[in-house]
Design a protein around this motif. Sequence first.
Motif, PDB file in Angstrom:
ATOM      1  N   UNK A 139       0.841  -1.214   0.000  1.00 52.29           N
ATOM      2  CA  UNK A 139       0.000   0.000   0.000  1.00 52.29           C
ATOM      3  C   UNK A 139       0.867   1.252   0.000  1.00 52.29           C
ATOM      4  N   UNK A 140       1.963   1.194   0.704  1.00 54.36           N
ATOM      5  CA  UNK A 140       2.882   2.331   0.746  1.00 54.36           C
ATOM      6  C   UNK A 140       3.436   2.620  -0.657  1.00 54.36           C
ATOM      7  N   UNK A 147       0.873   9.128  -5.813  1.00 54.53           N
ATOM      8  CA  UNK A 147       1.022  10.429  -5.143  1.00 54.53           C
ATOM      9  C   UNK A 147      -0.231  10.803  -4.363  1.00 54.53           C
ATOM     10  N   UNK A 148      -0.789   9.796  -3.644  1.00 53.13           N
ATOM     11  CA  UNK A 148      -1.969  10.030  -2.830  1.00 53.13           C
ATOM     12  C   UNK A 148      -1.733   9.686  -1.358  1.00 53.13           C
ATOM     13  N   UNK A 153      -5.872   0.283   4.285  1.00 48.95           N
ATOM     14  CA  UNK A 153      -6.535  -0.275   3.095  1.00 48.95           C
ATOM     15  C   UNK A 153      -7.830   0.463   2.761  1.00 48.95           C
ATOM     16  N   UNK A 154      -8.639   0.737   3.763  1.00 52.75           N
ATOM     17  CA  UNK A 154      -9.926   1.388   3.522  1.00 52.75           C
ATOM     18  C   UNK A 154      -9.737   2.781   2.907  1.00 52.75           C
ATOM     19  N   UNK A 155      -8.805   3.547   3.446  1.00 51.15           N
ATOM     20  CA  UNK A 155      -8.554   4.895   2.928  1.00 51.15           C
ATOM     21  C   UNK A 155      -7.944   4.840   1.539  1.00 51.15           C
ATOM     22  N   UNK A 156      -7.004   3.923   1.320  1.00 44.82           N
ATOM     23  CA  UNK A 156      -6.392   3.800  -0.013  1.00 44.82           C
ATOM     24  C   UNK A 156      -7.444   3.406  -1.046  1.00 44.82           C
ATOM     25  N   UNK A 160      -8.288   5.683  -4.247  1.00 45.71           N
ATOM     26  CA  UNK A 160      -8.165   5.115  -5.597  1.00 45.71           C
ATOM     27  C   UNK A 160      -9.481   5.241  -6.353  1.00 45.71           C
ATOM     28  N   UNK A 161     -10.578   4.928  -5.683  1.00 48.24           N
ATOM     29  CA  UNK A 161     -11.886   5.053  -6.320  1.00 48.24           C
ATOM     30  C   UNK A 161     -12.158   6.499  -6.718  1.00 48.24           C
TER      31      UNK A 161
END
Length: 179
Positions: A139-140, A147-148, A153-156, A160-161
């Motif tokens: 995830x990192x 660049x986000x 996982x939930x925030x990523x 992404x969505x």
Amino acid sequence: MKIKEVIVVEGKNDTNVLQSYFECDTIETHGTHLSKKTLELISQAQESRGVIIFTDPDYPGDMIRKNINDSIKNCKNAFIEKEKSKTSKKVGVEHANKQDLEEALLNCVTFEDYHQSDLTMQDFFDLKLNGNEESSALRKIIGKELKIGESNAKTLLKRCQMIGITRKDLMTLIEKNKK
């Protein structure tokens, strides 16, 4: 470098560092509790010049970013990696060097209300972005590549969505970084 948008930061040290490197205006949140007055000021700035949210890469910074994005639509978001913005005791925008700050400001993302992404949490499990020994590291890498920012996982998934990343896009990024 002159920045047209108003940059939202957490405190005066962030303002001082950014203004030492760039020609810019800032709004300081002064902590995680965003007052109604501060949100109104950010909203006015968004309407007149645009806003870049540039908070620290930590939990309080993420909370401030989320609250502003939930309240004020189409703000730009600048992210800086923890490794590029920390000392031995603290993490924050104020600790980053000019080059890393400039890179973050040049690579802003805007989170949209509509989702043009087919990603689900099941995809995150399938792609080993959640529920796996290597998930955090993966995830990192994804957060850095897109660049986000680094996140759980939930925030990523949500980020992404919101920028329209698809399952295929993620698979490509993961394969690219295995090499």
